[in-house]
Design an enzyme around this catalytic site. Structure first.
Site, PDB file in Angstrom:
ATOM      1  N   ASP A 196       0.832  -1.199   0.000  1.00 29.39           N
ATOM      2  CA  ASP A 196       0.000   0.000   0.000  1.00 29.39           C
ATOM      3  C   ASP A 196       0.869   1.252   0.000  1.00 29.39           C
ATOM      4  OD1 ASP A 196      -2.573   1.474   0.458  1.00 29.39           O
ATOM      5  OD2 ASP A 196      -1.594   1.947   2.356  1.00 29.39           O
ATOM      6  N   GLU A 223      -1.860  -5.291  -3.808  1.00 26.81           N
ATOM      7  CA  GLU A 223      -0.866  -4.546  -3.032  1.00 26.81           C
ATOM      8  C   GLU A 223       0.236  -5.470  -2.529  1.00 26.81           C
ATOM      9  OE1 GLU A 223      -3.861  -1.041  -1.349  1.00 26.81           O
ATOM     10  OE2 GLU A 223      -3.373  -2.764  -0.092  1.00 26.81           O
TER      11      GLU A 223
END
Length: 229
Positions: A49, A121
């Site tokens: 992320d 991610e």
């Protein structure tokens, strides 16, 4: 570690071949299948992320050197939100290679927005750990494709924009009503109607209720803005 054929094909699709194959296996392993000897992808997701955010923030600054922070923020949010990560995951066939526990598999985990977005991610983080930031940056820019250049059209949150439109005309906030739900439990389709107090309404359907609300809001906002013109 020797990768299975489906993961070797996945490497080809994303354009990165892992020096440490175990990182890719971890990135595609959901918590529902984790064990002391089989780590899941949650820690990689946390890292990915942050890597994704840095890459796309940098790309947005380079793409528009005159944009203000107020202009960049919604573009950034549109590029990194879970729905976008999930859409990219679908494009590269990430759902096909996910390692899931039986319950998650039976409930349609391979198609879930949050699960796909988190795994995407995690894959970005795995590339970062495997080969460094430049490799992760190249991956993100490659698989996000034209989204950076075209993000302006998708930058506004439709529900927020519709609410602001209504408030600007003295109307109460729009209301969202689920009017239908179809499909099996593991792959539902929601139909939502966005309604204004003035009587106008639009419907939209999607695999997640939030997506259906956004799509209905976008359709209704476009209709009302066209009337304003």
């Amino acid at each position: 570690m020797k990768l299975a054929a489906d993961l070797r094909a996945f490497q080809d699709r994303i354009g990165h071949h892992f020096a440490d194959a175990g990182l890719l296996v971890q990135a595609v392993t959901h918590a529902s299948l984790s064990s002391p000897t089989r780590p899941d992808n949650q820690r990689l997701e946390f890292l990915g992320d942050r890597v994704l955010g840095l890459v796309l923030a940098e790309a947005l600054l380079a793409a528009d050197t005159r944009a203000t922070e107020g202009q960049l923020a919604p573009r950034f949010n549109a590029l990194v939100r879970k729905e976008t990560c999930a859409a990219v995951a679908r494009e590269v066939g990430l759902g096909e290679v996910l390692k899931l526990g039986r319950s998650e598999m039976m409930s349609g985990g391979r198609r879930k927005e949050a699960l796909l977005g988190d795994a995407m991610e995690a894959v970005i983080a795995a590339v970062y750990v495997d080969a460094g930031f430049e490799a992760a940056r190249a991956l993100v820019l490659r698989i996000w494709g034209d989204r950076v250049g075209q993000v302006e059209a998708d930058a506004r949150d439709a529900k927020t924009a519709l609410q602001e439109w209504a408030q600007g005309r003295g109307l109460p906030p729009p209301v969202y009503v689920e009017i239908a739900r179809s499909g099996p439990d593991h792959a539902p389709v929601f139909t939502v109607e966005a309604r204004l107090a003035s009587g106008e309404m639009e419907q939209a359907s999607a695999g997640a209720k939030r997506q259906a609300e956004q799509a209905a809001a976008k359709a209704l906002l476009a209709r009302m803005e066209n009337k304003d013109d």
